[in-house]
Design an enzyme around this catalytic site. Sequence first.
Site, mmCIF file in Angstrom:
data_model
loop_
_atom_site.group_PDB
_atom_site.id
_atom_site.type_symbol
_atom_site.label_atom_id
_atom_site.label_comp_id
_atom_site.label_asym_id
_atom_site.label_seq_id
_atom_site.Cartn_x
_atom_site.Cartn_y
_atom_site.Cartn_z
ATOM 1 N N HIS A 88 -10.028 1.319 7.755
ATOM 2 C CA HIS A 88 -9.363 1.582 6.473
ATOM 3 C C HIS A 88 -10.248 1.288 5.271
ATOM 4 O O HIS A 88 -9.961 1.731 4.168
ATOM 5 C CB HIS A 88 -8.073 0.753 6.372
ATOM 6 C CG HIS A 88 -6.993 1.240 7.283
ATOM 7 N ND1 HIS A 88 -5.936 2.001 6.845
ATOM 8 C CD2 HIS A 88 -6.827 1.121 8.624
ATOM 9 C CE1 HIS A 88 -5.162 2.316 7.866
ATOM 10 N NE2 HIS A 88 -5.678 1.781 8.960
ATOM 11 N N ASP A 109 -13.517 0.780 -2.769
ATOM 12 C CA ASP A 109 -12.223 0.822 -2.075
ATOM 13 C C ASP A 109 -12.274 1.907 -1.004
ATOM 14 O O ASP A 109 -12.843 2.973 -1.241
ATOM 15 C CB ASP A 109 -11.106 1.163 -3.079
ATOM 16 C CG ASP A 109 -9.791 0.448 -2.770
ATOM 17 O OD1 ASP A 109 -9.531 0.199 -1.578
ATOM 18 O OD2 ASP A 109 -9.047 0.149 -3.713
HETATM 19 P P1 ADQ Z 1 -5.252 -2.082 0.237
HETATM 20 O O1 ADQ Z 1 -6.554 -2.733 -0.124
HETATM 21 O O2 ADQ Z 1 -4.124 -2.997 0.365
HETATM 22 O O3 ADQ Z 1 -5.361 -1.185 1.549
HETATM 23 P P2 ADQ Z 1 -4.147 0.304 -1.239
HETATM 24 O O4 ADQ Z 1 -4.645 1.505 -0.536
HETATM 25 O O5 ADQ Z 1 -4.110 0.488 -2.713
HETATM 26 O O6 ADQ Z 1 -4.999 -1.014 -0.978
HETATM 27 O O7 ADQ Z 1 -2.682 0.032 -0.718
HETATM 28 C C1 ADQ Z 1 -1.908 -0.971 -1.262
HETATM 29 C C2 ADQ Z 1 -0.425 -0.745 -0.969
HETATM 30 O O8 ADQ Z 1 0.256 -1.940 -1.349
HETATM 31 C C3 ADQ Z 1 0.160 0.381 -1.805
HETATM 32 O O9 ADQ Z 1 1.135 1.059 -1.057
HETATM 33 C C4 ADQ Z 1 0.776 -0.349 -2.995
HETATM 34 O O10 ADQ Z 1 1.923 0.269 -3.536
HETATM 35 C C5 ADQ Z 1 1.154 -1.680 -2.420
HETATM 36 N N1 ADQ Z 1 0.972 -2.689 -3.477
HETATM 37 C C6 ADQ Z 1 -0.166 -3.018 -4.096
HETATM 38 N N2 ADQ Z 1 0.072 -3.933 -5.062
HETATM 39 C C7 ADQ Z 1 1.387 -4.162 -5.053
HETATM 40 C C8 ADQ Z 1 2.255 -4.985 -5.814
HETATM 41 N N3 ADQ Z 1 1.806 -5.703 -6.815
HETATM 42 N N4 ADQ Z 1 3.555 -4.999 -5.495
HETATM 43 C C9 ADQ Z 1 4.013 -4.221 -4.526
HETATM 44 N N5 ADQ Z 1 3.258 -3.422 -3.787
HETATM 45 C C10 ADQ Z 1 1.954 -3.390 -4.041
HETATM 46 C C11 ADQ Z 1 -6.377 -0.878 2.543
HETATM 47 C C12 ADQ Z 1 -7.728 -0.418 1.991
HETATM 48 C C13 ADQ Z 1 -7.527 0.798 1.094
HETATM 49 C C14 ADQ Z 1 -6.834 1.910 1.875
HETATM 50 C C15 ADQ Z 1 -5.581 1.391 2.556
HETATM 51 C C16 ADQ Z 1 -4.940 2.444 3.473
HETATM 52 O O11 ADQ Z 1 -8.372 -1.466 1.278
HETATM 53 O O12 ADQ Z 1 -8.773 1.264 0.585
HETATM 54 O O13 ADQ Z 1 -6.473 2.954 0.977
HETATM 55 O O14 ADQ Z 1 -5.864 0.227 3.325
HETATM 56 O O15 ADQ Z 1 -5.837 3.004 4.369
#
Ligand code: ADQ
Length: 444
Positions: free
Chosen positions: A157, A351
């Site tokens: 990921h 990311d």
């Molecule tokens: P993450 O680093 O966690 O994921 P991201 O892809 O942005 O990053 O996903 C975060 C998820 O958590 C989103 O669905 C978001 O809505 C939720 N989230 C974030 N902050 C939040 C908050 N304050 N309150 C509630 N919900 C929140 C990892 C990798 C990424 C990759 C994903 C999926 O680091 O690059 O895109 O996996 O493969």
Amino acid sequence: MRRLVIVSNRVPGLKERSAAAGGLAVAVRDAMARRRKLWFGWSGRTIPGPTRTVPSLTRVGWADLATIDLSERDYAGFYIGFSNSTLWPLLHYRSSLTEYRRRDLAAYLAVNSAFADALVPLLEADDLIWVHDYHLIPLGAALKARGVTTRLGFFLHVPFPPPELFATLPRWEELLGALDAYDVIGVQTSKDAAHLNEALAAAGVAPRAEPFRAGIDPAAFATLARRAARGRDPLRLAESIGGRALVLGVDRLDYSKGLPERFLGFAALLQRFPEHRAKVTMLQIAPISRSEVAQYRALRRELDELVGRVNGEYAEFDWTPLRYLTRSVPRQTLAGFYRLARIGLVTPIRDGMNLVAKEYVAAQDPADPGVLVLSRFAGAAEDLPGALLVNPVDPDETAEALNTVLTMDLAERQRRWQEMMTAVERTSAANWAGSFLARLEGVA
Ligand code: ADQ
């Protein structure tokens, strides 16, 4: 139809059955509604004794869940240590933050073996096994060593850095060699695939990685946002900003997300474009994450100080420029907040994909959409050319992009949104999981 066995460090809990669930759980559930599923991983609990290799089984509406508890020592070495103090920074190109301890690597390998010991008795002959993320690179090899012969897939990921950088990790060839056990290796972007394939070739390992772009369920998220916009908290937020433009950031509190640089970018907007002062409010939601790791605690202190400094410098007695919350917000509320925001500010230093960027796009009102300002170093930048791309380490560039959006006309906002929404739909979670599984089953 063959059963799907998903293995990830954490197993989604009971509440993820609802439509409000996040990322991986929703993708997997929607893409494979008709398949039987077993989801296996760590319970999130630690125990004083040795790691338990007898799993606890629970049945939820859409899957069977199996979890094991880790010993406190294994948790420290495997999770805090090798996974999050070694691999996470290294895979995000941050070699200066990368720590290395032999005993952490030993715990990492031991936990992967414990996962295999616990999982093997639960397996059926023609299961498809899909292993997720950097915590579990050696799991496929550990399963094979225990006689598992079924199809094995792995998805990373997070990004994969240039091979020269990855090769700073002691025993890196051995770690990559473990990927040989998988029939399919997926990464987020074509750049990650190129880097990993070059590193695999340098280590003399035969398999090849391919990109499968992670995404969201755009239609479901759009519906959630439309409904949520009339909810209590989004209405309260709208009232409290009183007609000002809202700039929104949503991230785990993690050094890969570029939060200090983002706050400096917002401050640069207020400094260089004073016409926006008192006309724009930024809200950053950043729930605390991995607070056992020292670098995350240091980042929190840095942000506390920066927020105080920016507000101290620019606030008026009736306007706080930067609002900052370190707690999590329910998904539905978040969807409503996205829809209110004129600008989605997503500026990670690096990311894998960044699903917040795609959620922000899906949540917009097509008649009056906001604009995404996105780091060119997020995997999502490959998918979303309609965003304003910035180099997140340059606060002036961020400030200029914010100014561009604040002065952008409706027609251009709509054109950009349409282009981005098409891409978000094309790279949906269902397409991601569906195409990965088709490859794993050998039909694509
Ligand atoms: P993450 O680093 O966690 O994921 P991201 O892809 O942005 O990053 O996903 C975060 C998820 O958590 C989103 O669905 C978001 O809505 C939720 N989230 C974030 N902050 C939040 C908050 N304050 N309150 C509630 N919900 C929140 C990892 C990798 C990424 C990759 C994903 C999926 O680091 O690059 O895109 O996996 O493969």
